[in-house]
Design a protein around this motif. Structure first.
Motif, mmCIF file in Angstrom:
data_model
loop_
_atom_site.group_PDB
_atom_site.id
_atom_site.type_symbol
_atom_site.label_atom_id
_atom_site.label_comp_id
_atom_site.label_asym_id
_atom_site.label_seq_id
_atom_site.Cartn_x
_atom_site.Cartn_y
_atom_site.Cartn_z
ATOM 1 N N VAL A 141 -5.918 4.972 11.737
ATOM 2 C CA VAL A 141 -4.481 4.952 11.965
ATOM 3 C C VAL A 141 -3.828 5.969 11.043
ATOM 4 C CG1 VAL A 141 -4.053 3.104 10.283
ATOM 5 C CG2 VAL A 141 -2.437 3.468 12.147
ATOM 6 N N THR A 142 -2.770 6.602 11.528
ATOM 7 C CA THR A 142 -1.935 7.448 10.695
ATOM 8 C C THR A 142 -0.487 7.234 11.112
ATOM 9 O OG1 THR A 142 -1.640 9.664 9.769
ATOM 10 C CG2 THR A 142 -2.024 9.518 12.145
ATOM 11 N N TYR A 143 0.416 7.844 10.355
ATOM 12 C CA TYR A 143 1.843 7.647 10.585
ATOM 13 C C TYR A 143 2.520 9.006 10.731
ATOM 14 C CZ TYR A 143 0.646 3.064 8.718
ATOM 15 O OH TYR A 143 0.052 1.850 8.499
ATOM 16 N N LEU A 144 3.610 9.025 11.491
ATOM 17 C CA LEU A 144 4.471 10.193 11.592
ATOM 18 C C LEU A 144 5.893 9.694 11.682
ATOM 19 C CD1 LEU A 144 4.858 13.295 12.016
ATOM 20 C CD2 LEU A 144 4.805 12.810 14.475
ATOM 21 N N ASP A 145 6.736 10.064 10.726
ATOM 22 C CA ASP A 145 8.138 9.680 10.828
ATOM 23 C C ASP A 145 8.787 10.441 11.971
ATOM 24 O OD1 ASP A 145 7.763 7.988 8.735
ATOM 25 O OD2 ASP A 145 8.984 9.102 7.292
ATOM 26 N N GLY A 146 9.750 9.812 12.629
ATOM 27 C CA GLY A 146 10.306 10.356 13.859
ATOM 28 C C GLY A 146 11.126 11.609 13.700
ATOM 29 N N ASP A 147 11.459 11.996 12.451
ATOM 30 C CA ASP A 147 12.187 13.241 12.235
ATOM 31 C C ASP A 147 11.291 14.359 11.708
ATOM 32 O OD1 ASP A 147 11.841 12.118 9.753
ATOM 33 O OD2 ASP A 147 13.971 11.923 9.291
ATOM 34 N N ALA B 127 2.904 7.971 3.287
ATOM 35 C CA ALA B 127 1.913 7.357 4.180
ATOM 36 C C ALA B 127 1.471 8.317 5.269
ATOM 37 C CB ALA B 127 2.489 6.086 4.804
ATOM 38 N N TRP B 128 2.367 9.217 5.692
ATOM 39 C CA TRP B 128 2.039 10.131 6.784
ATOM 40 C C TRP B 128 1.133 11.283 6.337
ATOM 41 C CZ3 TRP B 128 4.299 14.007 4.282
ATOM 42 C CH2 TRP B 128 5.520 13.790 3.641
ATOM 43 N N ALA B 129 0.884 11.401 5.050
ATOM 44 C CA ALA B 129 0.020 12.475 4.540
ATOM 45 C C ALA B 129 -1.410 11.967 4.400
ATOM 46 C CB ALA B 129 0.542 13.010 3.213
ATOM 47 N N GLY B 130 -1.975 11.478 5.505
ATOM 48 C CA GLY B 130 -3.334 10.977 5.436
ATOM 49 C C GLY B 130 -3.746 10.240 6.687
ATOM 50 N N ILE B 131 -4.946 9.713 6.646
ATOM 51 C CA ILE B 131 -5.526 8.946 7.747
ATOM 52 C C ILE B 131 -6.325 7.808 7.128
ATOM 53 C CG2 ILE B 131 -7.529 10.497 7.867
ATOM 54 C CD1 ILE B 131 -7.655 9.994 10.871
ATOM 55 N N TYR B 132 -6.315 6.643 7.772
ATOM 56 C CA TYR B 132 -6.816 5.414 7.157
ATOM 57 C C TYR B 132 -7.658 4.637 8.161
ATOM 58 C CZ TYR B 132 -2.683 6.983 4.737
ATOM 59 O OH TYR B 132 -1.757 7.788 4.125
ATOM 60 N N ARG B 133 -8.754 4.087 7.689
ATOM 61 C CA ARG B 133 -9.551 3.211 8.551
ATOM 62 C C ARG B 133 -8.755 1.936 8.831
ATOM 63 N NH1 ARG B 133 -14.685 4.648 9.571
ATOM 64 N NH2 ARG B 133 -15.606 6.247 8.218
ATOM 65 N N ARG B 134 -8.615 1.615 10.092
ATOM 66 C CA ARG B 134 -7.841 0.416 10.430
ATOM 67 C C ARG B 134 -8.520 -0.843 9.917
ATOM 68 N NH1 ARG B 134 -7.027 -2.894 14.896
ATOM 69 N NH2 ARG B 134 -8.641 -1.796 16.065
ATOM 70 N N SER B 135 -9.820 -0.763 9.651
ATOM 71 C CA SER B 135 -10.541 -1.916 9.102
ATOM 72 C C SER B 135 -10.063 -2.287 7.695
ATOM 73 C CB SER B 135 -12.045 -1.636 9.086
ATOM 74 O OG SER B 135 -12.334 -0.487 8.311
ATOM 75 N N LEU B 136 -9.227 -1.437 7.060
ATOM 76 C CA LEU B 136 -8.640 -1.800 5.770
ATOM 77 C C LEU B 136 -7.674 -2.975 5.916
ATOM 78 C CD1 LEU B 136 -7.989 1.746 4.270
ATOM 79 C CD2 LEU B 136 -9.586 0.038 3.387
ATOM 80 N N GLY B 137 -7.250 -3.267 7.137
ATOM 81 C CA GLY B 137 -6.466 -4.478 7.412
ATOM 82 C C GLY B 137 -5.159 -4.535 6.656
ATOM 83 N N ASP B 138 -4.961 -5.619 5.912
ATOM 84 C CA ASP B 138 -3.687 -5.863 5.248
ATOM 85 C C ASP B 138 -3.369 -4.828 4.171
ATOM 86 O OD1 ASP B 138 -3.066 -8.011 6.815
ATOM 87 O OD2 ASP B 138 -3.682 -9.535 5.354
ATOM 88 N N LEU B 139 -4.354 -4.089 3.700
ATOM 89 C CA LEU B 139 -4.063 -3.036 2.725
ATOM 90 C C LEU B 139 -3.137 -1.974 3.311
ATOM 91 C CD1 LEU B 139 -7.378 -2.272 0.788
ATOM 92 C CD2 LEU B 139 -5.420 -3.622 0.071
ATOM 93 N N LEU B 140 -3.096 -1.878 4.639
ATOM 94 C CA LEU B 140 -2.263 -0.873 5.284
ATOM 95 C C LEU B 140 -0.866 -1.388 5.614
ATOM 96 C CD1 LEU B 140 -4.854 0.758 7.715
ATOM 97 C CD2 LEU B 140 -4.211 1.452 5.392
ATOM 98 N N ARG B 141 -0.605 -2.654 5.383
ATOM 99 C CA ARG B 141 0.717 -3.203 5.666
ATOM 100 C C ARG B 141 1.691 -2.860 4.540
ATOM 101 N NH1 ARG B 141 2.092 -6.705 9.342
ATOM 102 N NH2 ARG B 141 3.621 -7.655 7.952
ATOM 103 N N PHE B 142 2.945 -2.645 4.930
ATOM 104 C CA PHE B 142 3.989 -2.336 3.964
ATOM 105 C C PHE B 142 4.781 -3.597 3.643
ATOM 106 C CE2 PHE B 142 2.898 1.546 6.046
ATOM 107 C CZ PHE B 142 3.005 2.524 5.057
ATOM 108 N N PRO B 143 5.305 -3.705 2.425
ATOM 109 C CA PRO B 143 6.120 -4.883 2.090
ATOM 110 C C PRO B 143 7.410 -4.883 2.884
ATOM 111 C CG PRO B 143 6.106 -3.289 0.282
ATOM 112 C CD PRO B 143 5.122 -2.804 1.282
#
Length: 323
Positions: free
Chosen positions: A86-92, A161-177
């Motif tokens: 999973v990765t992120y891209l802000d809409g702007d 967060a958008w400056a990278g790529i993450y294994r989705r198996s990291l689970g809750d480590l990828l959730r934001f507060p």
């Protein structure tokens, strides 16, 4: 089988969302999915996103009737993701053509939990490459070892967060507060580096990050800026003693930065911000705060000394005032 999920949170982004989605089209692959989370937009964002349904394969849309904030918008996209990564891209923001396939190739080649990259900061027509703060590239590291030293810029000071790529198996480590409406990336990056098993940095700058965007939280001085303190309370919660000097120095540096931008606050909010800043700083080990302030540039140190009158005097004041 989906290889990569790209989560795109957006709210009232009619000026920029077409750029982001066009860029995703130039990165599309049959095994990529693109999850746009429309976080309660009231402008033409929803219509623009709908216009891309036919031309962007793998596009899915989640809509919030009531804005939940960036953290929970990202979390909603993460919950819907099915990719191996999973990765992120802000809409702007936008991506260079072919960036995402190269990112997946690099992650597959290194085989680590997450991969971090450089980015291009955009202000008008100006383009500046900002490098992730690690010299050794293309090798797998222990994320905890990239938190220190306390007196240098390290990977926890590069929270995007958008400056990278993450294994989705990291689970809750990828959730934001989800309780935070700003600075949500600070506790996120600290937890990732404290608890994940491996990471790497590669020299790849394919994300174009717009600065000075009207409506961005970096430009707004409302009550959400107080969440900066909530974010650092989460960073400090249960923090190992070895990392405390680094966290204190980072907090003090960012507190001084916010004070430098104090004119964006209305006077009552500035007073609340200063009161909370003084209270939180006074709860931290005094010797660590004093050391952090001593090592700051004089102008920033003066702001914190005015906020925290109990600090030791500036040891260089006489030298600076000499004719």
């Amino acid at each position: 089988m989906i290889t990569l999920s790209v989560v795109v949170p957006i709210r009232d982004g009619e000026r920029y969302i077409s750029d982001a989605l066009t860029a995703l089209g130039r990165n599309a692959r049959h095994d990529f999915e693109f999850i746009v989370v429309d976080d309660g937009s009231v402008d033409a964002t929803a219509d623009i996103v709908d216009d891309f349904r036919a031309e962007l394969p793998g596009l899915a849309v989640i809509r919030h009737d009531v804005p939940a904030g960036l953290a929970d918008a990202r979390n909603a996209g993460l919950a819907a993701a099915s990719g191996r990564y999973v990765t992120y891209l802000d809409g702007d923001d936008w991506l260079a053509p072919g960036y995402l396939p190269r990112l997946v190739e690099a992650a597959d080649g290194l085989g680590c939990d997450f991969l971090r990259v450089d980015h291009v900061q955009v202000e008008g027509r100006k383009r500046v490459v900002h490098r992730a703060p690690m010299a050794r590239r293309g090798a797998v590291h222990d994320p905890r070892e990239a938190i220190l030293p306390a007196d240098a810029r390290t990977m926890v000071d590069y929270p995007y967060a958008w400056a990278g790529i993450y294994r989705r198996s990291l689970g809750d480590l990828l959730r934001f507060p989800g309780s935070l409406h700003t600075a949500e990336d600070r506790p996120w990056i600290w937890r990732l580096h404290r608890e994940a098993a491996s990471f790497a940095v590669v020299s790849m700058a394919g994300v174009f990050y717009r600065r000075q965007v009207a409506g961005s939280l970096t430009q707004i001085g409302d009550e959400r800026q107080l969440h900066f303190f909530d974010a650092f309370e989460l960073v400090l919660k249960d923090l190992e003693p070895e990392f405390l000097p680094k966290a204190v120095r980072t907090f003090c540096a960012l507190l001084a930065h916010h004070l430098e931008l104090g004119e964006r606050f209305a006077p009552p909010l500035r007073a609340r911000f200063e009161e909370r800043g003084a209270l939180m700083a006074s709860s931290l080990p005094g010797e660590l705060v004093a050391e952090a302030v001593t090592r700051m540039p004089a102008e920033r140190a003066a702001l914190l000394r005015a906020l925290l009158p109990g600090l030791p005097p500036d040891p260089y004041a006489r030298i600076r005032s000499a004719p």
